[in-house]
Design an enzyme around this catalytic site. Sequence first.
Site, PDB file in Angstrom:
ATOM      1  N   ASP A 128       9.587  64.123  77.433  1.00  0.00           N
ATOM      2  CA  ASP A 128       9.049  62.843  77.845  1.00  0.00           C
ATOM      3  C   ASP A 128       7.786  63.169  78.667  1.00  0.00           C
ATOM      4  O   ASP A 128       7.624  64.312  79.118  1.00  0.00           O
ATOM      5  CB  ASP A 128      10.102  62.102  78.692  1.00  0.00           C
ATOM      6  CG  ASP A 128       9.553  60.857  79.332  1.00  0.00           C
ATOM      7  OD1 ASP A 128       8.913  60.056  78.628  1.00  0.00           O
ATOM      8  OD2 ASP A 128       9.750  60.678  80.558  1.00  0.00           O
ATOM      9  N   LEU A 129       6.897  62.205  78.851  1.00  0.00           N
ATOM     10  CA  LEU A 129       5.667  62.499  79.609  1.00  0.00           C
ATOM     11  C   LEU A 129       5.779  62.065  81.077  1.00  0.00           C
ATOM     12  O   LEU A 129       5.863  62.890  81.991  1.00  0.00           O
ATOM     13  CB  LEU A 129       4.473  61.795  78.943  1.00  0.00           C
ATOM     14  CG  LEU A 129       3.146  61.878  79.685  1.00  0.00           C
ATOM     15  CD1 LEU A 129       2.623  63.306  79.747  1.00  0.00           C
ATOM     16  CD2 LEU A 129       2.092  60.976  79.012  1.00  0.00           C
ATOM     17  N   ASP A 130       5.796  60.724  81.271  1.00  0.00           N
ATOM     18  CA  ASP A 130       5.761  60.183  82.633  1.00  0.00           C
ATOM     19  C   ASP A 130       7.053  60.531  83.378  1.00  0.00           C
ATOM     20  O   ASP A 130       8.142  60.113  82.979  1.00  0.00           O
ATOM     21  CB  ASP A 130       5.610  58.653  82.581  1.00  0.00           C
ATOM     22  CG  ASP A 130       4.287  58.222  81.944  1.00  0.00           C
ATOM     23  OD1 ASP A 130       3.248  58.772  82.318  1.00  0.00           O
ATOM     24  OD2 ASP A 130       4.310  57.340  81.065  1.00  0.00           O
ATOM     25  N   THR A 186       3.517  60.361  87.091  1.00  0.00           N
ATOM     26  CA  THR A 186       2.693  59.153  86.971  1.00  0.00           C
ATOM     27  C   THR A 186       3.492  57.895  87.309  1.00  0.00           C
ATOM     28  O   THR A 186       2.919  56.807  87.343  1.00  0.00           O
ATOM     29  CB  THR A 186       2.149  59.018  85.530  1.00  0.00           C
ATOM     30  OG1 THR A 186       3.163  59.471  84.654  1.00  0.00           O
ATOM     31  CG2 THR A 186       0.884  59.811  85.326  1.00  0.00           C
ATOM     32  N   LYS A 218      11.115  52.461  84.163  1.00  0.00           N
ATOM     33  CA  LYS A 218      10.797  53.807  83.646  1.00  0.00           C
ATOM     34  C   LYS A 218      11.205  53.934  82.187  1.00  0.00           C
ATOM     35  O   LYS A 218      12.325  53.582  81.825  1.00  0.00           O
ATOM     36  CB  LYS A 218      11.506  54.881  84.472  1.00  0.00           C
ATOM     37  CG  LYS A 218      10.847  55.113  85.817  1.00  0.00           C
ATOM     38  CD  LYS A 218      11.518  56.254  86.558  1.00  0.00           C
ATOM     39  CE  LYS A 218      10.835  56.475  87.900  1.00  0.00           C
ATOM     40  NZ  LYS A 218      11.584  57.451  88.713  1.00  0.00           N
ATOM     41  N   SER A 243       6.986  60.018  74.036  1.00  0.00           N
ATOM     42  CA  SER A 243       6.691  59.140  75.169  1.00  0.00           C
ATOM     43  C   SER A 243       6.491  57.692  74.739  1.00  0.00           C
ATOM     44  O   SER A 243       5.994  57.429  73.646  1.00  0.00           O
ATOM     45  CB  SER A 243       5.406  59.632  75.850  1.00  0.00           C
ATOM     46  OG  SER A 243       4.912  58.679  76.749  1.00  0.00           O
ATOM     47  N   ALA A 244       6.842  56.764  75.630  1.00  0.00           N
ATOM     48  CA  ALA A 244       6.622  55.337  75.376  1.00  0.00           C
ATOM     49  C   ALA A 244       5.173  54.936  75.663  1.00  0.00           C
ATOM     50  O   ALA A 244       4.759  53.827  75.349  1.00  0.00           O
ATOM     51  CB  ALA A 244       7.553  54.523  76.270  1.00  0.00           C
ATOM     52  N   LYS A 268      12.194  52.700  74.219  1.00  0.00           N
ATOM     53  CA  LYS A 268      13.437  53.289  74.717  1.00  0.00           C
ATOM     54  C   LYS A 268      14.191  52.176  75.455  1.00  0.00           C
ATOM     55  O   LYS A 268      13.513  51.369  76.085  1.00  0.00           O
ATOM     56  CB  LYS A 268      13.140  54.439  75.695  1.00  0.00           C
ATOM     57  CG  LYS A 268      12.405  55.620  75.065  1.00  0.00           C
ATOM     58  CD  LYS A 268      11.989  56.626  76.147  1.00  0.00           C
ATOM     59  CE  LYS A 268      11.057  57.672  75.586  1.00  0.00           C
ATOM     60  NZ  LYS A 268      10.508  58.582  76.589  1.00  0.00           N
ATOM     61  N   GLU A 300      14.193  64.322  79.935  1.00  0.00           N
ATOM     62  CA  GLU A 300      13.954  62.922  80.325  1.00  0.00           C
ATOM     63  C   GLU A 300      14.164  62.704  81.818  1.00  0.00           C
ATOM     64  O   GLU A 300      14.984  63.374  82.436  1.00  0.00           O
ATOM     65  CB  GLU A 300      14.956  62.021  79.590  1.00  0.00           C
ATOM     66  CG  GLU A 300      14.397  61.241  78.439  1.00  0.00           C
ATOM     67  CD  GLU A 300      13.320  60.225  78.810  1.00  0.00           C
ATOM     68  OE1 GLU A 300      13.194  59.873  80.003  1.00  0.00           O
ATOM     69  OE2 GLU A 300      12.606  59.785  77.899  1.00  0.00           O
ATOM     70  N   ASP A 301      13.445  61.730  82.379  1.00  0.00           N
ATOM     71  CA  ASP A 301      13.643  61.401  83.798  1.00  0.00           C
ATOM     72  C   ASP A 301      14.198  59.990  83.988  1.00  0.00           C
ATOM     73  O   ASP A 301      14.373  59.565  85.123  1.00  0.00           O
ATOM     74  CB  ASP A 301      12.312  61.481  84.564  1.00  0.00           C
ATOM     75  CG  ASP A 301      11.398  60.340  84.195  1.00  0.00           C
ATOM     76  OD1 ASP A 301      11.215  60.089  82.987  1.00  0.00           O
ATOM     77  OD2 ASP A 301      10.886  59.660  85.107  1.00  0.00           O
TER      78      ASP A 301
HETATM   79  C1  BG6 Z   1       6.610  55.210  80.010  1.00  0.00           C
HETATM   80  C2  BG6 Z   1       6.669  54.888  81.479  1.00  0.00           C
HETATM   81  O1  BG6 Z   1       6.484  56.591  79.827  1.00  0.00           O
HETATM   82  O2  BG6 Z   1       5.484  54.564  79.398  1.00  0.00           O
HETATM   83  C3  BG6 Z   1       6.690  53.376  81.692  1.00  0.00           C
HETATM   84  O3  BG6 Z   1       7.846  55.456  82.036  1.00  0.00           O
HETATM   85  C4  BG6 Z   1       5.473  52.750  80.993  1.00  0.00           C
HETATM   86  O4  BG6 Z   1       6.668  53.102  83.068  1.00  0.00           O
HETATM   87  C5  BG6 Z   1       5.488  53.141  79.519  1.00  0.00           C
HETATM   88  O5  BG6 Z   1       5.501  51.325  81.109  1.00  0.00           O
HETATM   89  C6  BG6 Z   1       4.262  52.599  78.775  1.00  0.00           C
HETATM   90  O6  BG6 Z   1       3.115  53.212  79.300  1.00  0.00           O
HETATM   91  P1  BG6 Z   1       1.611  52.778  79.022  1.00  0.00           P
HETATM   92  O7  BG6 Z   1       0.813  53.947  79.546  1.00  0.00           O
HETATM   93  O8  BG6 Z   1       1.470  52.585  77.550  1.00  0.00           O
HETATM   94  O9  BG6 Z   1       1.372  51.517  79.779  1.00  0.00           O
HETATM   95 MG    MG Z   2       9.673  59.139  81.904  1.00  0.00          MG
END
Ligand code: BG6
Ligand code: MG
Length: 225
Positions: A15-17, A23, A51, A120-121, A151, A175-176
């Site tokens: 996962d990224l964030d 972030t 998240k 990542s989302a 997710k 994942e976090d």
């Molecule tokens: C996820 C974050 O990785 O990405 C969420 O945990 C965030 O908080 C989602 O809303 C979408 O991110 P972005 O950058 O497309 O607004």
């Molecule tokens: Mg995350």
Amino acid sequence: MPLDIKSKIQGVIFDLDGVIVDTARFHFTSWKTIASEWNYQLKIEDNERLKGVSRMDSIKKIAEWAEKQVSTEELQHAANRKNEIYLELCSKLTPEDILPGIFALIKMLKASEVLIALGSASKNARFVLNKLGLLTIFDVIVDGNDVSKSKPNPEVFLKATKKMNLLPRDCVVLEDAPAGIKAALSANMKVIGLGDSHELEKADLVLKNAKIISIELLNRIIKTT
Ligand code: BG6
Ligand code: MG
């Protein structure tokens, strides 16, 4: 020889964030600005529930918590403004912001010929990876632009395994967020939670950070039933 002795980690999906970079604090700051314009004080517990959730699903939840009736256009407008604030904060990221243990783990996986994917989302994933100097290191990137379901739906992880040409059971997800852990488990994948053991209790293993993850540990996790 029993079959499971042969199982060996083939791929790791990051996962990224919150896994590669912190972030979550930037998402929180920027959502807080939008929520306060709707007279809602966004709490840290609210942010936990956002998240892993897509931008549009997040703004819908915030409008609900704020008991605000907003049109689709207003929701879109608010989401766009949130993203401007978020990108401004992300523009200052550097490779120094990569979370502890992550870069060493990536190097170890590469050296062991284990494939690595991003799952990542976020629609800003490539922008953020570029800031961290990690844009070209992943074998596969699946982000918010590639999926239609957020997710806890497993779509993002299933797409990543497919793109790597691997089976979900041969991969581990890092994942976090509770939503991401649910997504990995419904994709029939093993998942390591990084963060709070109470929040992430459904994961196969929870660690404070990625520092102690080794090939042996990953092999042990995919062998467990
Ligand atoms: C996820 C974050 O990785 O990405 C969420 O945990 C965030 O908080 C989602 O809303 C979408 O991110 P972005 O950058 O497309 O607004
Ligand atoms: Mg995350």
